[in-house]
Design an enzyme around this catalytic site. Sequence first.
Site, short mmCIF file in Angstrom:
data_model
loop_
_atom_site.label_atom_id
_atom_site.label_comp_id
_atom_site.label_asym_id
_atom_site.label_seq_id
_atom_site.Cartn_x
_atom_site.Cartn_y
_atom_site.Cartn_z
N SER A 87 -101.35 36.15 22.70
CA SER A 87 -102.27 36.27 23.83
C SER A 87 -101.87 35.41 25.02
O SER A 87 -102.44 35.56 26.11
CB SER A 87 -103.69 35.87 23.39
N TYR A 88 -100.91 34.50 24.87
CA TYR A 88 -100.49 33.66 25.98
C TYR A 88 -99.74 34.49 27.02
O TYR A 88 -98.67 35.03 26.74
CB TYR A 88 -99.58 32.52 25.50
N ALA A 89 -100.32 34.59 28.21
CA ALA A 89 -99.74 35.37 29.30
C ALA A 89 -99.37 36.76 28.82
O ALA A 89 -98.34 37.32 29.20
CB ALA A 89 -98.50 34.65 29.86
N ALA A 90 -100.24 37.34 27.97
CA ALA A 90 -100.07 38.70 27.45
C ALA A 90 -98.71 38.88 26.77
O ALA A 90 -98.13 39.98 26.81
CB ALA A 90 -100.25 39.73 28.56
N GLY A 91 -98.22 37.84 26.11
CA GLY A 91 -96.95 37.93 25.39
C GLY A 91 -95.76 37.39 26.15
O GLY A 91 -94.67 37.25 25.57
#
Length: 341
Positions: A87-91
Amino acid sequence: MSGPGVDETASPRLRRDRASHPSSPITLQGPGLGSHVRVPLGETGFEVFPLFLGGGEFGWNVDAGASHDILDAYAELGGNALHTADSYAAGRSEFIIGEWLRTRRMRDEAVVTVRIGGHPDNPGLDSVNLVRAVEASLTRLGTDRIDVLSLDAPRGDTALLEDTLATSEWLVDSGKVRAIGAHGYTAAQLVEARILSSAGYPRISVLDVPYNVLRRNEFDGDLRLIASAQGMAVTPSHALAHGFLSGETRTRDQSSQSVRGFQLAANLNRRGTRVLRALDTVGTELGIPDAAVAVAWLLAQKIVTAPIVNAFAPRHVVECMRAVGVRLSRAQLADIARAAE
């Protein structure tokens, strides 16, 4: 995450400082200085540096080039434990870390933990989404395995724990995952998971929990007792309270109108000010920045294996890594705890 007296233009290498207190950290210098410092990561079989470098800022507030500089500084000083999430920066964080592992040829030296369950394309921990999320993370990381898969249980997730662990068992047996961790689970769920492990399901060996000197209530209770009883490796996230405990932001005028600004502003109160003053005092005594004192406080908790810290620049890595080897006295621990009451 700088503290008093830190030269922001200095090289990211630790240098010999004149100790001002008998409990000051051992003076260290040169590349790989922490490569000999390793602790067991619970029952996973991995040995890690007692401080995880988190990728929460990579691809969000820190671009790829600067992220690689941060990773280089961490590895140069002997770090080998990396934490990220789908989920960090959408991957994007995973992609940046994967590119660094490939270009630096560090995959075999690094222990990589990935929190799964929060990506919008594969939300939750049901069997289908869990497998798809792991495959997607492996692709972004450019690797064939995840060392520790941290199951992120979001609020309202309807996946049955037994189904999640059964899928995790398949992922372990297939070699895609080496060990299982957890984030967001309740004490009751961890007990249930241990009961299921007696039936052959994989054990949850690592607990990723938000925990720092300002945020203790949700962990100091049943969750802590269960983690201790089960011999879990506890890796606290939010070790610096979104950077607040570094002491760089002390007034509302210094906080921006952003997500991070609002996170910092939440601690800009009398309690937060008292804690920063306590960290200032201990940091001055030991000759280390506030960030290192905050991390040292976590490492002084016997249940903690390795806190997770995020960084915006290489100097932040240096500041936090200085906590390893620091031994806070009982009086110093009491002063910090009293300030946080």
